[in-house]
Design a protein around this motif. Structure first.
Motif, mmCIF file in Angstrom:
data_model
loop_
_atom_site.group_PDB
_atom_site.id
_atom_site.type_symbol
_atom_site.label_atom_id
_atom_site.label_comp_id
_atom_site.label_asym_id
_atom_site.label_seq_id
_atom_site.Cartn_x
_atom_site.Cartn_y
_atom_site.Cartn_z
ATOM 1 N N ALA A 73 0.632 -1.257 -0.170
ATOM 2 C CA ALA A 73 0.174 -0.038 0.328
ATOM 3 C C ALA A 73 0.844 1.592 -0.067
ATOM 4 N N ILE A 74 2.087 1.242 0.564
ATOM 5 C CA ILE A 74 2.526 2.476 0.628
ATOM 6 C C ILE A 74 3.471 2.872 -0.486
ATOM 7 N N VAL A 75 4.341 1.564 -1.319
ATOM 8 C CA VAL A 75 5.561 1.939 -2.247
ATOM 9 C C VAL A 75 3.771 2.456 -3.099
ATOM 10 N N LEU A 76 2.802 2.038 -3.233
ATOM 11 C CA LEU A 76 1.915 1.947 -4.539
ATOM 12 C C LEU A 76 1.486 3.764 -4.516
ATOM 13 N N ALA A 77 1.084 3.809 -2.898
ATOM 14 C CA ALA A 77 0.456 5.293 -2.366
ATOM 15 C C ALA A 77 1.471 6.087 -3.260
ATOM 16 N N LEU A 78 2.860 5.600 -2.780
ATOM 17 C CA LEU A 78 3.471 6.943 -2.991
ATOM 18 C C LEU A 78 3.976 6.976 -5.010
ATOM 19 N N ALA A 79 4.191 6.091 -5.411
ATOM 20 C CA ALA A 79 4.018 6.121 -6.573
ATOM 21 C C ALA A 79 3.044 6.678 -7.398
ATOM 22 N N VAL A 80 1.807 5.971 -7.160
ATOM 23 C CA VAL A 80 0.489 7.330 -8.000
ATOM 24 C C VAL A 80 0.273 8.578 -7.139
ATOM 25 N N PHE A 81 1.349 8.791 -6.269
ATOM 26 C CA PHE A 81 1.362 10.214 -5.860
ATOM 27 C C PHE A 81 2.568 11.083 -6.605
ATOM 28 N N THR A 82 2.961 10.474 -6.534
ATOM 29 C CA THR A 82 4.854 11.589 -7.414
ATOM 30 C C THR A 82 4.317 10.940 -8.823
ATOM 31 N N ALA A 83 3.761 10.167 -9.073
ATOM 32 C CA ALA A 83 2.705 9.977 -10.771
ATOM 33 C C ALA A 83 1.889 11.352 -10.421
ATOM 34 N N GLY A 84 1.087 11.668 -9.900
ATOM 35 C CA GLY A 84 0.300 13.020 -10.086
ATOM 36 C C GLY A 84 0.637 14.345 -9.690
ATOM 37 N N VAL A 85 1.994 14.832 -8.953
ATOM 38 C CA VAL A 85 2.272 15.795 -9.150
ATOM 39 C C VAL A 85 2.802 16.027 -10.233
ATOM 40 N N TYR A 86 3.480 14.751 -10.498
ATOM 41 C CA TYR A 86 4.370 15.198 -11.998
ATOM 42 C C TYR A 86 3.214 15.757 -12.969
ATOM 43 N N VAL A 87 2.559 15.381 -12.828
ATOM 44 C CA VAL A 87 1.581 15.545 -13.815
ATOM 45 C C VAL A 87 1.372 17.613 -13.883
ATOM 46 N N GLN A 88 0.468 17.037 -12.169
ATOM 47 C CA GLN A 88 -0.021 18.904 -12.205
ATOM 48 C C GLN A 88 1.505 19.640 -12.431
ATOM 49 N N VAL A 89 2.615 19.368 -11.502
ATOM 50 C CA VAL A 89 3.192 20.587 -12.376
ATOM 51 C C VAL A 89 3.810 20.510 -14.020
ATOM 52 N N ARG A 90 3.380 19.655 -14.448
ATOM 53 C CA ARG A 90 3.791 20.205 -16.142
ATOM 54 C C ARG A 90 2.408 20.336 -16.645
ATOM 55 N N THR A 91 1.517 20.148 -15.780
ATOM 56 C CA THR A 91 0.147 21.078 -16.860
ATOM 57 C C THR A 91 -0.191 22.225 -16.477
ATOM 58 N N ARG A 92 0.574 22.406 -15.254
ATOM 59 C CA ARG A 92 -0.125 23.832 -14.518
ATOM 60 C C ARG A 92 -0.157 25.140 -14.995
ATOM 61 N N LYS A 93 0.581 25.175 -16.247
ATOM 62 C CA LYS A 93 0.450 26.471 -16.462
ATOM 63 C C LYS A 93 -0.174 26.433 -18.190
ATOM 64 N N LYS A 94 -1.009 25.593 -18.344
ATOM 65 C CA LYS A 94 -1.592 25.081 -19.586
ATOM 66 C C LYS A 94 -3.232 25.068 -18.948
ATOM 67 N N ILE A 95 -3.500 25.070 -17.885
ATOM 68 C CA ILE A 95 -4.899 24.919 -17.397
ATOM 69 C C ILE A 95 -5.882 25.848 -18.198
ATOM 70 N N ALA A 96 -5.181 27.305 -18.166
ATOM 71 C CA ALA A 96 -6.302 28.182 -18.389
ATOM 72 C C ALA A 96 -6.627 28.312 -19.519
ATOM 73 N N TYR A 97 -5.571 27.376 -20.811
ATOM 74 C CA TYR A 97 -5.806 27.192 -21.748
ATOM 75 C C TYR A 97 -6.643 26.192 -22.728
ATOM 76 N N MET A 98 -7.178 25.211 -21.460
ATOM 77 C CA MET A 98 -7.770 24.375 -21.708
ATOM 78 C C MET A 98 -8.826 24.714 -21.576
ATOM 79 N N LEU A 99 -9.384 25.199 -20.658
ATOM 80 C CA LEU A 99 -10.737 25.854 -20.372
ATOM 81 C C LEU A 99 -11.792 25.937 -21.320
#
Lengths: 248, 260
Positions: free
Chosen positions: B234-260
């Protein structure tokens, strides 16, 4: 020291085409909609601009010239897709009126939330709430969910909050186009007060007289490019001359 | 990457907390019972589902209702967060296009709101369980706290991803609902894991990430200690999913206003 500096800034919107299974199976079913190509809108083109403290800049131009996009880019909502944009100073803006409200919440809650969005801390905004409420003259309406407000009332609320926080850089998009006469006058007085504090104002307007009265610099935007930059009286005159010439 | 993410959240913490508080207030707005629904809903669900199943499989309801209660609500939290997050940005369009608030707080808003609801249901559970099975009460139950934290991290990771995926592909939300519906039956929620293990299908839940999240929360709630293996997974999975989520957020954070 507040300033805004644009160096070869580009802003490109990607326009998504809408394509559904139906359009693939039944060719020509979108006969009445020619807007089915994915495309790009080049809203700001290679723009270079320097805005210094004390400048009150009016932006004029046709609809779709990139005026509102420019404001939003300066405020940090849209990030430039190319070039370099530097904004030094605290920015506060008013763009669209009926958005950014929690419609189910009352006026007070919205003042609070908007204040937070503009970068105030809970303590700061709570101290200013009464003053904001007073300026808006909304009185008992503030206890009502804002979904029952008229558009004029929403503008009063938005304007009151946006201008209450002493920004270094104030961005306004046709702020005074609505609201009743008394409020417009009051709003103008407040704008003058804000300008006295020698900060930057950028005002998007279609009212040439407003540009001349309130601003000391004016740029004319057309399709994402600066056509003219200078004294408001001259720029607005050139713009009006062009408009009249086009009409004939 | 984590620095950008956490800075974005901390800078906007007041807005975030204020929005979560409002969401919770709005949830049962104008209802007579108000926040009591947060307690009645999970309880009612467990009684209905538990009742039906104890009739179908002739198991005593005293055994089944607590199990279902302790499984169903965490499940609803995970699926509800992933589902709700698909609308996190469209619902916040006004804020994203009107102010400079960081877009990264909106999936977190969904996760936090749902998490508070889950906490209500956990407290309800303990309140009722105390009457039903007082002899099973013990300090072991505190182990559900780390379990809940692991589950929160996992669900936030999911929310951070589904919110962005749905901006790119709007067909994602209904598809995801279907997948969760399927997973609901594939995950031992309304039945005990041993039931399928006994038939040799243990693999069905062994490969299911949601199963591990559920185990580390519901086992302590029911008064036993989960296997260490489950914690590790559970811990490994949670950390992996959380890290992937942070990666996605940080990568797209500047583009979100354009995509709405």
């Amino acid at each position: 020291m507040s300033y805004i500096k644009l160096e070869n800034v580009d802003l490109v919107f990607k326009v998504q085409r809408e394509r559904r299974i139906k359009d693939i199976i039944i060719p020509g079913s979108k006969r009445f909609n020619s807007f089915d190509r994915a495309g790009e809108v080049h809203a700001i083109k290679h723009m270079d601009l320097d805005i210094q403290e004390g400048e009150r800049l009016a932006i004029i131009g046709h609809n779709g010239a990139g005026k509102s996009t420019f404001l939003r880019m300066v405020s940090g909502i849209y990030f430039p897709t190319g070039g370099k944009l530097t904004v030094e100073g605290r920015v506060s803006g008013m763009f669209e009126f009926a958005t950014g409200f929690e419609m189910e919440q009352n006026g007070w809650d919205n003042i609070y939330l908007r204040g937070l969005m503009l970068g105030e801390t809970p303590k700061e905004i709570k101290e200013k709430m009464l003053e904001i409420a007073e300026f808006s003259e909304l009185g008992d309406f503030l206890n009502m969910p804002v979904k029952y407000y008229s558009s004029g009332m929403l503008i009063r609320l938005a304007f009151s909050v946006s201008t209450a926080i002493d920004p270094d850089i104030l961005l306004l998009d046709e702020a005074m186009a609505a609201g009743d006469a008394a409020f417009i006058q009051k709003a103008q007085q407040r704008m003058h007060d804000l300008m006295q504090k020698s900060k930057i104002l950028i005002l998007v307007t279609h009212n040439m007289q407003t540009a001349i009265d309130l601003c000391n610099r004016c740029i004319w935007l057309d399709r994402g490019e600066i056509l003219m930059d200078g004294d408001p009286a001259e720029v607005t005159k050139a713009y009006m001359d062009r408009m009249l010439a086009e009409r004939e | 990457m984590f620095k950008i993410y956490f800075k974005g959240i901390i800078d906007n913490r007041y807005i975030l907390l204020s929005l979560v508080q409002r969401d919770l207030q709005m949830k049962y707005r104008r209802s007579k019972l108000g926040v009591a629904w947060s307690v009645l809903m999970p309880l009612g669900l467990a009684v209905i589902v538990g009742g039906v199943y104890s009739i179908l499989f002739s198991t005593p309801p005293q055994q089944l209702v607590p199990l279902i209660f302790a499984s169903l609500n965490p499940w609803l939290f995970m699926s509800g967060t992933a589902d709700g997050a698909t609308m996190a940005y469209p619902n916040a369009e006004g804020y994203i296009k009107q102010s400079t608030v960081s877009a990264m707080i909106f999936p977190l808003r969904t996760a936090m709101t749902n998490f508070v609801t889950l906490l209500y249901s956990v407290i309800t559970f303990f309140g009722i369980y105390l009457f039903m099975e007082p002899n099973r009460f013990g300090p072991v139950m505190f182990l559900c706290i780390p379990g809940l934290l692991i589950m929160f991290l996992f669900s936030l990771g999911l929310a951070n991803m589904t919110s962005v995926v749905n901006l790119h592909v709007r067909d994602f939300a209904p598809l995801q609902s279907l997948i969760f519906q399927g997973l609901f039956y594939a995950t031992p929620i309304i039945y005990d894991a041993q039931v399928i293990a006994a038939r040799g299908y243990a693999i069905v839940y062994e490969i299911n990430p949601f199963f591990y999240m559920l185990e580390v929360v519901r086992r302590p709630m029911l008064g036993s200690v989960p296997e260490l293996r489950y914690y590790l997974v559970a811990i490994v999975l949670a950390l992996a999913v959380f890290t992937a989520g942070v990666y996605v957020q940080v990568r797209t954070r500047k583009k979100i206003a354009y995509m709405l």
